[in-house]
Design an enzyme around this catalytic site. Structure first.
Site, PDB file in Angstrom:
ATOM      1  N   HIS A  47       7.427   5.570   8.939  1.00 55.14           N
ATOM      2  CA  HIS A  47       6.276   5.069   9.257  1.00 55.14           C
ATOM      3  C   HIS A  47       5.148   5.848   8.332  1.00 55.14           C
ATOM      4  CE1 HIS A  47       7.685   2.484  12.420  1.00 55.14           C
ATOM      5  NE2 HIS A  47       8.354   1.969  11.363  1.00 55.14           N
TER       6      HIS A  47
ATOM      7  N   CYS B 273      -2.884   4.258 -10.185  1.00 55.87           N
ATOM      8  CA  CYS B 273      -3.385   3.134 -10.973  1.00 55.87           C
ATOM      9  C   CYS B 273      -4.797   2.800 -10.996  1.00 55.87           C
ATOM     10  CB  CYS B 273      -2.646   1.959 -10.099  1.00 55.87           C
ATOM     11  SG  CYS B 273      -3.466   1.520  -8.563  1.00 55.87           S
TER      12      CYS B 273
END
Length: 234
Positions: free
Chosen positions: A105, A135
């Site tokens: 997680h 990005c």
């Protein structure tokens, strides 16, 4: 190979509060605000609240120290092949010296991108509104898997489960099996490793799937089980 799958009960014995207990963190915070992937992406105020919540966790986890059960696992890894898989986002296994821990997680020392799902290391720095280095998106978040978000390391867990043999030992520690149930996963793949479950409250399903059940807290149960393993090998 020996595998340890550790959950919140492992960290609880180092003084860290769990998320789901009656007095846990989710009782004090709205999970639909501080751990919801869609809300995080859409609402700047939720993003700020979430960063504050996890920055508090990060400070808390940074002060915590691994107990003797963590140290026993790390020492065992120095002597025999051991892989640790955890649902915990703290770094207590690493603090104890365990190498190559698989965090299902996410980790408290990472950031991630809500657009491209890129993860990167930030160490002790606070979670803040940085742009993604991969990005350029401005919707970045703590490198922790939120509800409704893909969990990249689940594929690693599935691969491990599918590769298990009768010569392996899979030890499950400190989890209710409500979020991730590796025992059911292993048996559904018709794998037959030796499975050991250590928890004060053993779920009925663990017994039904043939696990050896040790009803004890993580610190006590892990230390005693590893000691018995060493004694049987001598």
């Amino acid at each position: 190979m020996i595998y340890f799958f550790t959950g919140a009960g492992m960290a609880a014995d180092s003084g860290l509060p769990t998320f789901r207990a009656s007095d846990g963190l989710w009782e004090k915070h709205d999970i639909n605000l501080v751990c919801n992937f869609d809300r995080y992406r859409l609402d700047a105020s939720v993003r700020q609240l979430t960063r504050e919540f996890y920055n508090a966790r990060k400070r808390q986890y940074g002060d915590a120290q691994p107990h003797a059960g963590y140290a026993a696992i790390a020492l065992l890894q120095q002597k025999t092949p051991v892989t640790v898989i955890t649902t915990n986002i703290d770094l207590l296994h690493e603090k104890a010296g365990t190498q190559d821990v698989i965090h299902l997680h996410g980790r408290v020392d990472q950031m991630s991108c809500a657009a491209c799902l890129h993860y990167w290391h930030i160490g002790d720095k606070a979670f803040q509104a940085d742009d993604c280095p991969a990005c350029g998106s401005g919707i970045t978040k703590p490198g922790i898997v939120f509800f409704g978000e893909p969990a990249p390391q689940y594929e690693t867990l599935y691969q491990i489960a599918s590769d298990l043999t009768e010569d392996d030992i899979f030890v499950v520690v400190g989890t209710s099996l409500n979020v991730v149930d590796p025992i059911q996963l292993i048996r559904s793949m018709q794998r037959l490793p030796r499975i050991v479950m250590i928890d004060p409250n053993i779920p009925d399903s663990a017994r039904q799937y043939g696990a050896e059940c040790i009803p004890a807290p993580a610190l006590q149960g892990v230390c005693e089980w590893i000691a018995s393993l060493a004694a049987n090998r001598d």
